[in-house]
Design a protein around this motif. Structure first.
Motif, PDB file in Angstrom:
ATOM      1  N   SER A  75      34.319  52.703  40.414  1.00 31.41           N
ATOM      2  CA  SER A  75      34.730  52.612  41.808  1.00 31.41           C
ATOM      3  C   SER A  75      35.855  53.598  42.087  1.00 31.41           C
ATOM      4  O   SER A  75      36.858  53.616  41.382  1.00 31.41           O
ATOM      5  CB  SER A  75      35.190  51.183  42.124  1.00 31.41           C
ATOM      6  N   PHE A  76      35.663  54.418  43.121  1.00 32.14           N
ATOM      7  CA  PHE A  76      36.721  55.339  43.516  1.00 32.14           C
ATOM      8  C   PHE A  76      36.594  55.648  45.004  1.00 32.14           C
ATOM      9  O   PHE A  76      35.486  55.753  45.534  1.00 32.14           O
ATOM     10  CB  PHE A  76      36.651  56.652  42.723  1.00 32.14           C
ATOM     11  N   VAL A  77      37.751  55.776  45.667  1.00 28.27           N
ATOM     12  CA  VAL A  77      37.790  56.159  47.079  1.00 28.27           C
ATOM     13  C   VAL A  77      38.741  57.342  47.239  1.00 28.27           C
ATOM     14  O   VAL A  77      39.879  57.298  46.773  1.00 28.27           O
ATOM     15  CB  VAL A  77      38.262  54.984  47.966  1.00 28.27           C
ATOM     16  N   HIS A  78      38.260  58.391  47.885  1.00 27.83           N
ATOM     17  CA  HIS A  78      39.099  59.566  48.152  1.00 27.83           C
ATOM     18  C   HIS A  78      40.006  59.286  49.345  1.00 27.83           C
ATOM     19  O   HIS A  78      39.539  58.938  50.430  1.00 27.83           O
ATOM     20  CB  HIS A  78      38.224  60.784  48.442  1.00 27.83           C
ATOM     21  N   LEU A  79      41.319  59.459  49.134  1.00 31.84           N
ATOM     22  CA  LEU A  79      42.309  59.130  50.159  1.00 31.84           C
ATOM     23  C   LEU A  79      43.084  60.342  50.659  1.00 31.84           C
ATOM     24  O   LEU A  79      44.037  60.190  51.423  1.00 31.84           O
ATOM     25  CB  LEU A  79      43.298  58.091  49.602  1.00 31.84           C
ATOM     26  N   HIS A  80      42.682  61.549  50.253  1.00 30.06           N
ATOM     27  CA  HIS A  80      43.407  62.762  50.662  1.00 30.06           C
ATOM     28  C   HIS A  80      42.370  63.854  50.918  1.00 30.06           C
ATOM     29  O   HIS A  80      42.008  64.595  50.010  1.00 30.06           O
ATOM     30  CB  HIS A  80      44.389  63.173  49.552  1.00 30.06           C
ATOM     31  N   ASN A  81      41.892  63.941  52.165  1.00 28.79           N
ATOM     32  CA  ASN A  81      40.749  64.794  52.465  1.00 28.79           C
ATOM     33  C   ASN A  81      40.952  65.605  53.737  1.00 28.79           C
ATOM     34  O   ASN A  81      41.338  65.065  54.775  1.00 28.79           O
ATOM     35  CB  ASN A  81      39.486  63.935  52.649  1.00 28.79           C
TER      36      ASN A  81
END
Length: 260
Positions: free
Chosen positions: A10-16
Motif C-alpha cells: 500500500s502506498f499513496v503519493h502525497l507530493h505531485n
C-alpha cells in the motif's frame, strides 16, 4: 496518511506536480490518475507549485476513477513577511511548504492561502507567510516538503538547531498529528544529508515521517521531454551547460515496490 506496508503493498503519493505546475510539471491529470489506478493505489494527492488551478479537474478525474482525491498545494512561504518585496529572488526569500486539506475547513483555508499568495504576497512567486498560516491553518496537514523547504534548508546550511526550532514551530501550529517530516530520495547527496537529520528529529519532536517522490512526470522515459520543457520555462537551450536541470531521472510516479 498512507505509506508502504510490507505485505500489503500500500502506498499513496502525497507530493505531485501536474502540468498545472506551469512549465515545471509535465504530468497530465487524467494520465496521472490512470497510472495511480493501474498501480493499485487507492488515493492520490495534487500539490502543484503555488496554485490550485488543476484542483477541480483532478477531483473529478479521481472521483470518476474511484480513488480518493487529496487536495493540496506546494506553497511558497516568504522568509519574512509576504509584504516584503525588495532585493532579488533566491536565498531565503521563500521556502517550499506542502499543505493538504483533510476536511472542508482545510479546503477553504487552502483557497484563502492560495488567493492571498497572489493578491498580497506575489513577488517572483505567489507567497504566503506565517501571519497567514496562523489564521488559515485549521483542517490542514503540513509537511516539510523537498530540500527547498525551510527545515531542510537549515540542515543543508549546517544549522541543525535552527532546523529543529523551525520544525517545532510548525508542529506547535498544526499539531503533532498534522505535521510530518518528509523524506525524499532521488539519488541526491543533499537529500541523504537531510534525511539523516530528519529521522532522529522526528523522534525527538514526537512527529511522524512520510516518504514521498517529488513527481513531475509520469514515466522515467519522460525525463528528456521534461528537461526540454524546463528549458522553455527558463529561456535556455538544452545544450546550455550552466542551466537549471533536474539531477536525476527519478522524479516520476513510482509503484509501491519502487518507493519501498
Amino acid at each position: 496518511m498512507a505509506g508502504y506496508t510490507a505485505g500489503c503493498m500500500s502506498f499513496v503519493h502525497l507530493h505531485n506536480h501536474t502540468d498545472f505546475s506551469l512549465l515545471d510539471g509535465a504530468a497530465n491529470i487524467d494520465s496521472m490518475v490512470a497510472k495511480a489506478v493501474a498501480l493499485g493505489q487507492k488515493a492520490l494527492a495534487i500539490t502543484d507549485h503555488g496554485n490550485m488551478f488543476g484542483v477541480l479537474k483532478f477531483y473529478k478525474a479521481c472521483q470518476k476513477a474511484g480513488i480518493k482525491p487529496i487536495i493540496g498545494s506546494e506553497f511558497y512561504l516568504a522568509g519574512a513577511s509576504r509584504f516584503d518585496k525588495t532585493g532579488t529572488e533566491g536565498g531565503n526569500k521563500y521556502y517550499h511548504l506542502i499543505l493538504l486539506a483533510k476536511n472542508e475547513e482545510g479546503y477553504k483555508n487552502l483557497i484563502q492561502l492560495s488567493s492571498k499568495s497572489y493578491t498580497e504576497g506575489f513577488y517572483y512567486k505567489p507567497r504566503i507567510d506565517w501571519e497567514l498560516l496562523k489564521v488559515h491553518h485549521g483542517g490542514l496537514i503540513c509537511s516539510s516538503a523537498c530540500i527547498a523547504g525551510e527545515v531542510p534548508q537549515f540542515i543543508l546550511l549546517g544549522r541543525a538547531a535552527d532546523a529543529e526550532k523551525a520544525a517545532l514551530r510548525y508542529r506547535n501550529l498544526f499539531g503533532p498529528e498534522n505535521y510530518f517530516l518528509e523524506l525524499q530520495d532521488h539519488g541526491m547527496d543533499e537529500e541523504k544529508r537531510v534525511n539523516r537529520e530528519l529521522i532522529p528529529m522526528a523522534s525527538r519532536l514526537g512527529v511522524r515521517l512520510i516518504a514521498t517522490n517529488d513527481v513531475h512526470y509520469l514515466e522515467k522515459s519522460d525525463v528528456a521531454a521534461h528537461d526540454a520543457m524546463l528549458c522553455v520555462g527558463t529561456n535556455r537551450k538544452v545544450s546550455d551547460q550552466n542551466r537549471m536541470r533536474f539531477p536525476s531521472p527519478e522524479f516520476y510516479l513510482k509503484s509501491a515496490d519502487e518507493m519501498a
